[in-house]
Write an enzyme that holds these catalytic residues in place. Structure first.
Site, PDB file in Angstrom:
ATOM      1  N   ASP A  47       0.723  -1.080   0.031  1.00  0.00           N
ATOM      2  CA  ASP A  47      -0.036   0.015   0.004  1.00  0.00           C
ATOM      3  C   ASP A  47       0.765   1.299   0.107  1.00  0.00           C
ATOM      4  OD1 ASP A  47      -2.389  -1.708   0.204  1.00  0.00           O
ATOM      5  OD2 ASP A  47      -2.028  -1.988   2.399  1.00  0.00           O
TER       6      ASP A  47
ATOM      7  N   LYS B 170       2.133   2.341  -5.071  1.00  0.00           N
ATOM      8  CA  LYS B 170       2.838   1.698  -6.392  1.00  0.00           C
ATOM      9  C   LYS B 170       1.971   2.016  -7.463  1.00  0.00           C
ATOM     10  CE  LYS B 170       3.082  -2.419  -4.597  1.00  0.00           C
ATOM     11  NZ  LYS B 170       2.743  -2.110  -3.182  1.00  0.00           N
TER      12      LYS B 170
ATOM     13  N   GLY C 153      -4.165  -3.967  -4.423  1.00  0.00           N
ATOM     14  CA  GLY C 153      -5.165  -3.133  -4.959  1.00  0.00           C
ATOM     15  C   GLY C 153      -4.576  -1.878  -5.406  1.00  0.00           C
ATOM     16  N   HIS C 154      -4.798  -1.514  -6.239  1.00  0.00           N
ATOM     17  CA  HIS C 154      -4.140  -0.199  -6.720  1.00  0.00           C
ATOM     18  C   HIS C 154      -5.279   0.684  -6.932  1.00  0.00           C
ATOM     19  CE1 HIS C 154      -0.565  -2.293  -7.280  1.00  0.00           C
ATOM     20  NE2 HIS C 154      -0.741  -2.808  -8.264  1.00  0.00           N
TER      21      HIS C 154
ATOM     22  N   GLN D 285       2.037  -6.077  -3.169  1.00  0.00           N
ATOM     23  CA  GLN D 285       2.496  -5.889  -1.705  1.00  0.00           C
ATOM     24  C   GLN D 285       3.826  -5.016  -1.353  1.00  0.00           C
ATOM     25  OE1 GLN D 285       1.410  -9.376  -3.138  1.00  0.00           O
ATOM     26  NE2 GLN D 285      -0.512  -8.553  -2.701  1.00  0.00           N
TER      27      GLN D 285
HETATM   28  P1  IMP Z   1      -2.704 -12.552   2.052  1.00  0.00           P
HETATM   29  O1  IMP Z   1      -1.702 -12.189   1.145  1.00  0.00           O
HETATM   30  O2  IMP Z   1      -4.117 -12.520   1.633  1.00  0.00           O
HETATM   31  O3  IMP Z   1      -2.380 -14.148   2.240  1.00  0.00           O
HETATM   32  O4  IMP Z   1      -2.567 -12.004   3.332  1.00  0.00           O
HETATM   33  C1  IMP Z   1      -1.191 -12.017   3.819  1.00  0.00           C
HETATM   34  C2  IMP Z   1      -1.043 -10.684   4.548  1.00  0.00           C
HETATM   35  O5  IMP Z   1      -0.357  -9.937   3.825  1.00  0.00           O
HETATM   36  C3  IMP Z   1      -2.101  -9.870   5.434  1.00  0.00           C
HETATM   37  O6  IMP Z   1      -1.252  -9.248   6.528  1.00  0.00           O
HETATM   38  C4  IMP Z   1      -2.543  -9.040   4.237  1.00  0.00           C
HETATM   39  O7  IMP Z   1      -3.014  -8.024   4.946  1.00  0.00           O
HETATM   40  C5  IMP Z   1      -1.132  -8.787   3.665  1.00  0.00           C
HETATM   41  N1  IMP Z   1      -1.377  -8.113   2.164  1.00  0.00           N
HETATM   42  C6  IMP Z   1      -1.813  -8.846   1.383  1.00  0.00           C
HETATM   43  N2  IMP Z   1      -1.642  -8.024   0.227  1.00  0.00           N
HETATM   44  C7  IMP Z   1      -1.431  -7.031   0.630  1.00  0.00           C
HETATM   45  C8  IMP Z   1      -1.595  -5.650  -0.186  1.00  0.00           C
HETATM   46  O8  IMP Z   1      -1.631  -5.653  -1.451  1.00  0.00           O
HETATM   47  N3  IMP Z   1      -1.430  -4.563   0.655  1.00  0.00           N
HETATM   48  C9  IMP Z   1      -1.098  -4.434   1.930  1.00  0.00           C
HETATM   49  N4  IMP Z   1      -1.190  -5.899   2.638  1.00  0.00           N
HETATM   50  C10 IMP Z   1      -1.271  -6.901   1.876  1.00  0.00           C
END
Ligand code: IMP
Length: 430
Positions: A13, A16, A40-41, A225
Protein backbone atom coordinates in the site's frame (compact mmCIF):
# COMPACT_ATOMS: atom_id res chain seq x y z
CA UNK A 1 15.92 1.31 -23.38
CA UNK A 2 16.01 0.43 -19.69
CA UNK A 3 13.56 -1.93 -18.04
CA UNK A 4 12.41 -1.08 -14.54
CA UNK A 5 11.07 -3.02 -11.58
CA UNK A 6 8.71 -1.15 -9.27
CA UNK A 7 8.58 -2.55 -5.74
CA UNK A 8 7.05 -1.61 -2.41
CA UNK A 9 9.64 -1.05 0.32
CA UNK A 10 7.34 -1.41 3.33
CA UNK A 11 4.29 -3.61 4.03
CA UNK A 12 2.40 -2.83 0.83
CA UNK A 13 0.00 0.00 0.00
CA UNK A 14 2.87 2.39 -0.68
CA UNK A 15 1.08 3.86 -3.69
CA UNK A 16 2.81 1.78 -6.37
CA UNK A 17 -0.18 2.01 -8.71
CA UNK A 18 0.17 5.74 -9.22
CA UNK A 19 3.91 5.52 -9.88
CA UNK A 20 3.48 2.58 -12.27
CA UNK A 21 0.82 4.56 -14.07
CA UNK A 22 3.14 7.56 -14.29
CA UNK A 23 6.07 5.56 -15.65
CA UNK A 24 3.87 3.69 -18.08
CA UNK A 25 3.85 6.74 -20.33
CA UNK A 26 7.46 5.72 -21.05
CA UNK A 27 6.99 1.94 -21.13
CA UNK A 28 5.47 -0.22 -23.83
CA UNK A 29 5.01 -3.34 -21.73
CA UNK A 30 3.85 -3.74 -18.10
CA UNK A 31 4.00 -7.14 -16.43
CA UNK A 32 2.86 -8.28 -13.00
CA UNK A 33 5.07 -10.97 -11.53
CA UNK A 34 3.55 -12.09 -8.21
CA UNK A 35 0.57 -11.85 -5.86
CA UNK A 36 -3.05 -11.87 -6.88
CA UNK A 37 -6.20 -10.01 -6.03
CA UNK A 38 -4.95 -9.49 -2.48
CA UNK A 39 -3.41 -6.37 -4.04
CA UNK A 40 -5.34 -3.25 -4.87
CA UNK A 41 -4.16 -0.21 -6.75
CA UNK A 42 -6.21 2.95 -6.60
CA UNK A 43 -5.53 5.39 -9.40
CA UNK A 44 -6.98 8.84 -9.82
CA UNK A 45 -6.78 10.15 -13.35
CA UNK A 46 -8.34 13.51 -14.12
CA UNK A 47 -10.42 13.20 -10.94
CA UNK A 48 -11.73 9.76 -11.99
CA UNK A 49 -10.99 6.88 -9.62
CA UNK A 50 -9.96 3.41 -10.82
CA UNK A 51 -9.29 0.41 -8.58
CA UNK A 52 -7.41 -2.61 -9.91
CA UNK A 53 -6.69 -5.87 -8.15
CA UNK A 54 -5.25 -7.99 -10.92
CA UNK A 55 -4.97 -6.05 -14.14
CA UNK A 56 -1.70 -4.10 -14.36
CA UNK A 57 -2.29 -0.38 -13.90
CA UNK A 58 -0.77 0.18 -17.35
CA UNK A 59 -4.12 -0.74 -18.90
CA UNK A 60 -5.17 2.92 -18.74
CA UNK A 61 -2.56 3.74 -21.38
CA UNK A 62 -3.58 3.04 -24.98
CA UNK A 63 -1.02 0.96 -26.86
CA UNK A 64 0.60 -0.52 -23.77
CA UNK A 65 0.78 -4.30 -23.60
CA UNK A 66 -0.18 -5.58 -20.14
CA UNK A 67 0.91 -9.02 -19.05
CA UNK A 68 0.14 -11.25 -16.10
CA UNK A 69 3.14 -13.44 -15.33
CA UNK A 70 3.37 -17.05 -14.18
CA UNK A 71 4.24 -15.88 -10.65
CA UNK A 72 0.73 -14.46 -10.18
CA UNK A 73 -2.22 -16.39 -8.73
CA UNK A 74 -5.31 -15.48 -10.72
CA UNK A 75 -8.95 -15.59 -9.76
CA UNK A 76 -10.74 -15.72 -13.15
CA UNK A 77 -13.95 -14.30 -11.77
CA UNK A 78 -12.17 -11.25 -10.40
CA UNK A 79 -10.23 -10.71 -13.61
CA UNK A 80 -13.36 -10.86 -15.76
CA UNK A 81 -15.17 -8.49 -13.41
CA UNK A 82 -12.32 -6.00 -13.74
CA UNK A 83 -12.36 -6.37 -17.52
CA UNK A 84 -16.13 -5.79 -17.66
CA UNK A 85 -15.91 -2.76 -15.37
CA UNK A 86 -13.22 -1.18 -17.52
CA UNK A 87 -15.23 -1.87 -20.65
CA UNK A 88 -18.29 -0.23 -19.08
CA UNK A 89 -16.16 2.87 -18.63
CA UNK A 90 -15.24 2.88 -22.30
CA UNK A 91 -11.72 1.46 -21.99
CA UNK A 92 -10.55 -1.15 -24.42
CA UNK A 93 -9.43 -4.43 -22.84
CA UNK A 94 -8.83 -7.54 -24.90
CA UNK A 95 -6.14 -9.98 -25.98
CA UNK A 96 -4.54 -7.14 -27.95
CA UNK A 97 -3.53 -5.36 -24.75
CA UNK A 98 -3.78 -7.98 -21.98
CA UNK A 99 -2.24 -11.46 -21.95
CA UNK A 100 -2.00 -14.05 -19.18
CA UNK A 101 0.75 -16.60 -18.84
CA UNK A 102 -0.27 -20.17 -19.58
CA UNK A 103 1.66 -21.08 -16.41
CA UNK A 104 -0.23 -18.72 -14.08
CA UNK A 105 -1.84 -20.57 -11.18
CA UNK A 106 -5.63 -20.35 -10.92
CA UNK A 107 -7.40 -19.56 -7.65
CA UNK A 108 -10.20 -22.09 -7.21
CA UNK A 109 -13.23 -21.74 -4.89
CA UNK A 110 -11.68 -24.16 -2.37
CA UNK A 111 -8.65 -21.89 -2.01
CA UNK A 112 -10.77 -19.01 -0.91
CA UNK A 113 -12.95 -21.14 1.35
CA UNK A 114 -9.89 -22.66 3.05
CA UNK A 115 -8.28 -19.23 3.51
CA UNK A 116 -11.35 -17.83 5.28
CA UNK A 117 -12.14 -20.94 7.33
CA UNK A 118 -8.54 -21.31 8.45
CA UNK A 119 -8.37 -17.72 9.64
CA UNK A 120 -11.63 -18.17 11.54
CA UNK A 121 -10.30 -21.30 13.20
CA UNK A 122 -7.07 -19.52 14.17
CA UNK A 123 -8.97 -16.86 16.11
CA UNK A 124 -6.56 -14.45 17.82
CA UNK A 125 -3.54 -16.12 16.20
CA UNK A 126 -4.68 -15.33 12.67
CA UNK A 127 -2.45 -13.71 10.02
CA UNK A 128 -5.17 -11.29 8.95
CA UNK A 129 -5.09 -12.39 5.31
CA UNK A 130 -7.21 -10.74 2.68
CA UNK A 131 -9.29 -13.95 2.49
CA UNK A 132 -8.87 -14.19 -1.28
CA UNK A 133 -7.37 -17.69 -1.33
CA UNK A 134 -3.87 -16.45 -2.10
CA UNK A 135 -1.94 -18.58 0.42
CA UNK A 136 -3.81 -21.85 -0.29
CA UNK A 137 -3.30 -21.36 -4.05
CA UNK A 138 0.47 -20.87 -3.65
CA UNK A 139 0.53 -23.93 -1.35
CA UNK A 140 -0.98 -26.02 -4.15
CA UNK A 141 1.53 -24.62 -6.64
CA UNK A 142 4.44 -25.78 -4.49
CA UNK A 143 2.70 -29.07 -3.74
CA UNK A 144 2.46 -29.59 -7.53
CA UNK A 145 -1.30 -29.98 -7.54
CA UNK A 146 -2.21 -26.51 -8.79
CA UNK A 147 -4.44 -25.78 -11.75
CA UNK A 148 -2.71 -23.47 -14.21
CA UNK A 149 -4.21 -21.32 -16.96
CA UNK A 150 -3.19 -23.95 -19.57
CA UNK A 151 -5.22 -26.53 -17.59
CA UNK A 152 -8.16 -24.20 -17.08
CA UNK A 153 -8.65 -23.70 -20.81
CA UNK A 154 -8.51 -27.44 -21.55
CA UNK A 155 -11.93 -28.69 -20.31
CA UNK A 156 -10.90 -32.37 -20.04
CA UNK A 157 -7.78 -31.54 -18.06
CA UNK A 158 -9.69 -29.20 -15.78
CA UNK A 159 -12.34 -31.82 -15.12
CA UNK A 160 -9.77 -34.56 -14.41
CA UNK A 161 -7.67 -32.37 -12.12
CA UNK A 162 -10.70 -31.22 -10.22
CA UNK A 163 -11.95 -34.80 -9.79
CA UNK A 164 -8.54 -35.68 -8.41
CA UNK A 165 -8.12 -32.80 -5.99
CA UNK A 166 -11.61 -31.96 -4.75
CA UNK A 167 -12.14 -34.98 -2.45
CA UNK A 168 -8.99 -34.05 -0.51
CA UNK A 169 -10.03 -30.39 -0.29
CA UNK A 170 -13.52 -31.31 0.86
CA UNK A 171 -12.12 -33.68 3.47
CA UNK A 172 -9.94 -30.89 4.84
CA UNK A 173 -12.75 -28.33 4.68
CA UNK A 174 -15.32 -30.52 6.39
CA UNK A 175 -13.37 -32.65 8.80
CA UNK A 176 -10.64 -30.26 9.89
CA UNK A 177 -11.97 -26.76 9.35
CA UNK A 178 -15.64 -27.49 9.96
CA UNK A 179 -16.57 -25.66 6.75
CA UNK A 180 -18.99 -26.53 3.95
CA UNK A 181 -17.67 -28.81 1.17
CA UNK A 182 -17.80 -27.76 -2.49
CA UNK A 183 -19.57 -29.39 -5.38
CA UNK A 184 -17.42 -30.30 -8.39
CA UNK A 185 -20.26 -29.97 -10.91
CA UNK A 186 -21.02 -26.47 -9.68
CA UNK A 187 -17.37 -25.46 -9.92
CA UNK A 188 -17.17 -26.74 -13.49
CA UNK A 189 -20.39 -25.00 -14.43
CA UNK A 190 -18.95 -21.70 -13.20
CA UNK A 191 -15.37 -22.14 -14.44
CA UNK A 192 -15.85 -23.62 -17.93
CA UNK A 193 -17.59 -20.52 -19.38
CA UNK A 194 -14.97 -18.27 -17.77
CA UNK A 195 -12.22 -20.47 -19.23
CA UNK A 196 -13.77 -20.19 -22.69
CA UNK A 197 -13.81 -16.41 -22.37
CA UNK A 198 -10.23 -16.26 -21.15
CA UNK A 199 -8.75 -18.67 -23.72
CA UNK A 200 -7.73 -16.01 -26.28
CA UNK A 201 -5.79 -14.13 -23.60
CA UNK A 202 -3.57 -17.05 -22.61
CA UNK A 203 -0.04 -16.91 -24.00
CA UNK A 204 3.60 -17.66 -23.37
CA UNK A 205 4.43 -14.45 -21.51
CA UNK A 206 8.14 -15.24 -21.33
CA UNK A 207 8.28 -15.38 -25.14
CA UNK A 208 6.31 -12.12 -25.42
CA UNK A 209 8.77 -10.43 -23.06
CA UNK A 210 11.76 -11.72 -25.00
CA UNK A 211 10.24 -10.36 -28.21
CA UNK A 212 9.56 -7.01 -26.56
CA UNK A 213 13.15 -6.80 -25.30
CA UNK A 214 14.47 -7.64 -28.76
CA UNK A 215 12.35 -4.88 -30.28
CA UNK A 216 13.93 -2.41 -27.82
CA UNK A 217 10.71 -1.88 -25.87
CA UNK A 218 10.76 -0.66 -22.27
CA UNK A 219 9.40 -3.25 -19.84
CA UNK A 220 8.00 -2.29 -16.46
CA UNK A 221 7.80 -5.10 -13.89
CA UNK A 222 5.00 -4.27 -11.48
CA UNK A 223 5.39 -5.65 -7.96
CA UNK A 224 2.47 -6.11 -5.60
CA UNK A 225 2.44 -5.98 -1.78
CA UNK A 226 5.79 -4.93 -0.30
CA UNK A 227 9.27 -6.13 0.64
CA UNK A 228 8.37 -6.82 4.27
CA UNK A 229 5.43 -9.01 3.22
CA UNK A 230 7.84 -11.21 1.24
CA UNK A 231 7.53 -14.89 2.14
CA UNK A 232 11.32 -15.20 2.54
CA UNK A 233 12.49 -11.75 3.59
CA UNK A 234 9.43 -10.31 5.33
CA UNK A 235 8.19 -10.46 8.91
CA UNK A 236 7.45 -14.19 8.70
CA UNK A 237 4.87 -15.64 9.33
CA UNK A 238 2.94 -12.35 9.05
CA UNK A 239 3.62 -12.14 5.34
CA UNK A 240 1.98 -12.96 2.05
CA UNK A 241 2.76 -16.21 0.21
CA UNK A 242 4.81 -14.84 -2.67
CA UNK A 243 8.04 -12.90 -3.24
CA UNK A 244 7.41 -9.21 -3.90
CA UNK A 245 11.17 -8.46 -3.93
CA UNK A 246 12.64 -7.32 -7.25
CA UNK A 247 14.62 -10.51 -7.92
CA UNK A 248 11.35 -12.44 -8.12
CA UNK A 249 10.48 -10.50 -11.27
CA UNK A 250 12.77 -12.93 -13.11
CA UNK A 251 11.02 -16.12 -12.00
CA UNK A 252 7.55 -14.57 -11.87
CA UNK A 253 7.64 -13.16 -15.40
CA UNK A 254 10.06 -15.51 -17.12
CA UNK A 255 13.10 -13.32 -17.87
CA UNK A 256 16.79 -13.51 -16.99
CA UNK A 257 18.38 -11.20 -14.39
CA UNK A 258 20.08 -9.07 -17.07
CA UNK A 259 16.61 -7.82 -18.05
CA UNK A 260 16.18 -5.99 -14.73
CA UNK A 261 18.05 -2.74 -15.31
CA UNK A 262 16.55 -0.38 -12.73
CA UNK A 263 14.71 -0.94 -9.46
CA UNK A 264 12.49 1.82 -8.13
CA UNK A 265 11.46 1.48 -4.48
CA UNK A 266 8.16 3.05 -3.48
CA UNK A 267 8.25 4.56 0.00
CA UNK A 268 5.21 6.00 1.71
CA UNK A 269 6.31 9.08 3.71
CA UNK A 270 5.09 7.24 6.83
CA UNK A 271 4.35 3.56 7.40
CA UNK A 272 1.16 1.52 7.17
CA UNK A 273 0.35 -2.12 7.62
CA UNK A 274 -2.85 -4.17 7.34
CA UNK A 275 -3.39 -7.46 9.07
CA UNK A 276 -1.53 -8.75 12.10
CA UNK A 277 2.20 -8.78 12.83
CA UNK A 278 4.82 -6.64 14.51
CA UNK A 279 5.07 -2.97 13.57
CA UNK A 280 7.71 -1.18 15.68
CA UNK A 281 6.81 2.41 14.69
CA UNK A 282 3.03 2.01 14.95
CA UNK A 283 1.30 5.11 16.40
CA UNK A 284 -1.68 4.23 18.54
CA UNK A 285 -2.31 7.91 19.33
CA UNK A 286 -3.59 11.06 17.65
CA UNK A 287 -0.74 10.92 15.10
CA UNK A 288 -2.01 7.49 14.00
CA UNK A 289 -5.54 8.91 13.68
CA UNK A 290 -4.26 11.87 11.67
CA UNK A 291 -2.44 9.57 9.24
CA UNK A 292 -5.51 7.33 8.81
CA UNK A 293 -7.82 10.27 8.20
CA UNK A 294 -5.58 12.48 6.07
CA UNK A 295 -4.09 9.55 4.20
CA UNK A 296 -7.47 7.80 3.79
CA UNK A 297 -5.78 4.66 5.03
CA UNK A 298 -8.40 2.03 4.36
CA UNK A 299 -7.55 -1.04 2.28
CA UNK A 300 -8.69 -0.88 -1.35
CA UNK A 301 -9.19 -4.67 -1.34
CA UNK A 302 -10.82 -5.36 2.02
CA UNK A 303 -11.73 -1.88 3.26
CA UNK A 304 -9.88 -2.57 6.53
CA UNK A 305 -8.48 0.40 8.48
CA UNK A 306 -4.71 0.35 8.05
CA UNK A 307 -2.41 0.55 11.04
CA UNK A 308 -0.28 3.70 10.76
CA UNK A 309 3.05 4.86 12.15
CA UNK A 310 6.28 6.79 11.56
CA UNK A 311 8.63 6.09 8.73
CA UNK A 312 11.03 3.31 9.62
CA UNK A 313 14.49 3.66 8.07
CA UNK A 314 15.50 0.19 9.28
CA UNK A 315 12.73 -1.18 7.09
CA UNK A 316 13.79 1.12 4.25
CA UNK A 317 17.50 0.21 4.41
CA UNK A 318 16.57 -3.46 4.43
CA UNK A 319 14.44 -2.92 1.32
CA UNK A 320 17.27 -1.01 -0.39
CA UNK A 321 19.59 -3.97 0.10
CA UNK A 322 17.10 -6.76 -0.64
CA UNK A 323 15.91 -5.19 -3.87
CA UNK A 324 19.09 -3.47 -5.03
CA UNK A 325 17.17 -0.21 -5.29
CA UNK A 326 18.46 2.31 -7.81
CA UNK A 327 15.94 5.02 -6.98
CA UNK A 328 13.16 5.98 -4.58
CA UNK A 329 9.68 7.36 -5.15
CA UNK A 330 8.24 8.98 -2.02
CA UNK A 331 4.45 8.95 -1.87
CA UNK A 332 1.77 10.67 0.21
CA UNK A 333 4.15 13.36 1.45
CA UNK A 334 1.22 15.80 1.61
CA UNK A 335 -0.32 13.71 4.42
CA UNK A 336 2.49 14.77 6.79
CA UNK A 337 1.58 18.48 6.50
CA UNK A 338 0.86 19.92 9.97
CA UNK A 339 2.50 16.99 11.77
CA UNK A 340 5.16 18.67 13.89
CA UNK A 341 7.72 17.37 14.68
CA UNK A 342 8.09 14.48 12.25
CA UNK A 343 9.92 11.40 13.42
CA UNK A 344 12.03 8.84 11.60
CA UNK A 345 13.04 5.56 13.20
CA UNK A 346 16.80 5.27 12.58
CA UNK A 347 17.56 2.10 14.57
CA UNK A 348 15.98 -0.44 16.91
CA UNK A 349 16.84 -0.99 20.53
CA UNK A 350 16.70 -4.73 21.16
CA UNK A 351 17.29 -5.63 24.80
CA UNK A 352 19.62 -2.64 25.20
CA UNK A 353 21.50 -3.22 21.93
CA UNK A 354 21.32 -1.01 18.82
CA UNK A 355 20.14 -2.89 15.73
CA UNK A 356 20.28 -1.64 12.14
CA UNK A 357 18.63 -4.69 10.60
CA UNK A 358 15.36 -6.53 11.20
CA UNK A 359 15.73 -9.58 13.44
CA UNK A 360 14.51 -12.87 11.96
CA UNK A 361 12.04 -13.85 14.67
CA UNK A 362 8.75 -12.26 15.57
CA UNK A 363 9.60 -12.60 19.25
CA UNK A 364 12.70 -10.42 18.82
CA UNK A 365 10.98 -7.95 16.52
CA UNK A 366 8.19 -7.51 19.04
CA UNK A 367 10.80 -6.52 21.64
CA UNK A 368 12.41 -3.93 19.33
CA UNK A 369 11.92 -0.36 20.47
CA UNK A 370 12.27 2.31 17.78
CA UNK A 371 15.06 4.87 18.18
CA UNK A 372 13.71 8.10 16.72
CA UNK A 373 15.25 11.14 15.18
CA UNK A 374 13.00 14.24 15.26
CA UNK A 375 12.84 16.80 12.49
CA UNK A 376 10.82 20.00 12.28
CA UNK A 377 7.49 19.61 10.50
CA UNK A 378 5.83 21.97 8.01
CA UNK A 379 2.42 23.58 7.75
CA UNK A 380 2.15 24.30 4.02
CA UNK A 381 -0.18 22.37 1.71
CA UNK A 382 2.11 20.58 -0.76
CA UNK A 383 -0.44 19.49 -3.35
CA UNK A 384 0.26 22.38 -5.72
CA UNK A 385 4.06 22.02 -5.63
CA UNK A 386 5.67 20.68 -8.82
CA UNK A 387 9.38 21.35 -8.28
CA UNK A 388 11.61 20.03 -5.49
CA UNK A 389 13.08 23.47 -4.82
CA UNK A 390 9.58 24.87 -4.22
CA UNK A 391 8.96 22.53 -1.28
CA UNK A 392 9.23 24.09 2.20
CA UNK A 393 12.78 23.88 3.64
CA UNK A 394 11.64 21.49 6.41
CA UNK A 395 10.09 19.14 3.82
CA UNK A 396 13.28 19.12 1.77
CA UNK A 397 15.28 18.38 4.94
CA UNK A 398 12.99 15.44 5.71
CA UNK A 399 13.42 14.05 2.20
CA UNK A 400 17.17 14.56 2.17
CA UNK A 401 17.48 12.77 5.50
CA UNK A 402 15.51 9.83 4.11
CA UNK A 403 17.67 9.72 1.04
CA UNK A 404 20.82 9.68 3.18
CA UNK A 405 19.51 6.96 5.46
CA UNK A 406 18.48 4.77 2.51
CA UNK A 407 21.62 5.51 0.51
CA UNK A 408 19.45 5.72 -2.61
CA UNK A 409 18.48 8.88 -4.58
CA UNK A 410 14.93 10.17 -4.51
CA UNK A 411 13.65 10.38 -8.08
CA UNK A 412 9.93 11.01 -7.67
CA UNK A 413 7.85 12.67 -4.95
CA UNK A 414 4.08 12.34 -4.90
CA UNK A 415 2.17 15.16 -3.20
CA UNK A 416 -1.41 14.07 -3.92
CA UNK A 417 -3.41 11.22 -5.45
CA UNK A 418 -3.81 12.69 -8.95
CA UNK A 419 -1.36 11.88 -11.74
CA UNK A 420 -0.55 15.59 -11.94
CA UNK A 421 0.29 15.95 -8.27
CA UNK A 422 3.85 14.74 -8.71
CA UNK A 423 7.38 16.13 -8.52
CA UNK A 424 9.82 14.40 -10.85
CA UNK A 425 13.22 15.09 -9.32
CA UNK A 426 15.04 12.89 -11.81
CA UNK A 427 13.16 10.77 -14.32
CA UNK A 428 14.25 7.16 -13.63
CA UNK A 429 13.73 6.25 -17.29
CA UNK A 430 15.83 9.19 -18.52
P1 IMP B 1 -2.70 -12.71 1.96
O1 IMP B 1 -1.74 -12.17 0.96
O2 IMP B 1 -4.14 -12.46 1.64
O3 IMP B 1 -2.43 -14.16 2.28
O4 IMP B 1 -2.45 -11.93 3.35
C1 IMP B 1 -1.26 -12.07 4.09
C2 IMP B 1 -0.84 -10.73 4.69
O5 IMP B 1 -0.43 -9.85 3.65
C3 IMP B 1 -1.95 -10.02 5.47
O6 IMP B 1 -1.38 -9.28 6.53
C4 IMP B 1 -2.49 -9.03 4.43
O7 IMP B 1 -3.12 -7.92 5.02
C5 IMP B 1 -1.22 -8.65 3.73
N1 IMP B 1 -1.43 -8.18 2.36
C6 IMP B 1 -1.70 -8.93 1.27
N2 IMP B 1 -1.80 -8.15 0.18
C7 IMP B 1 -1.60 -6.90 0.58
C8 IMP B 1 -1.54 -5.65 -0.11
O8 IMP B 1 -1.69 -5.55 -1.33
N3 IMP B 1 -1.29 -4.55 0.67
C9 IMP B 1 -1.08 -4.64 1.99
N4 IMP B 1 -1.11 -5.78 2.67
C10 IMP B 1 -1.36 -6.91 1.97
Amino acid sequence: MPNIVVVGTQWGDEGKGKIVDLLTSQAQVVVRYQGGNNAGHTLVVGGEKFIFHLIPSGILHPGVQCLIGNGVVLDPQVLLMEVDRLKERGLSVGPENLRISERTQVIMPYHQRIDVAREEKQGAGKIGTTGRGIGPCYEDKVARRGIRMADLIAPDVLQAKLADILPEKNFYLEKFLGAQPLNGEEILAAYLPMAARLKPWVANVSVLLAQAAQEGKNILFEGAQGTHLDIDHGTYPYVTSSNPVAGAACTGAGVGPKQLHLVLGIVKAYTTRVGAGPFPTECLDSIGDHLVERGVEFGSTTGRRRRCGWLDAVVLKDAARLNGLTGLAITKLDVLTSVDPVKICVAYDLDGERRQTIPPTIQELERCRPVYEELPGWQQDLRGVRRFQDLPAATRDYLQRLEKLAGVPIQIVSVGPDREETIVVQNPLG
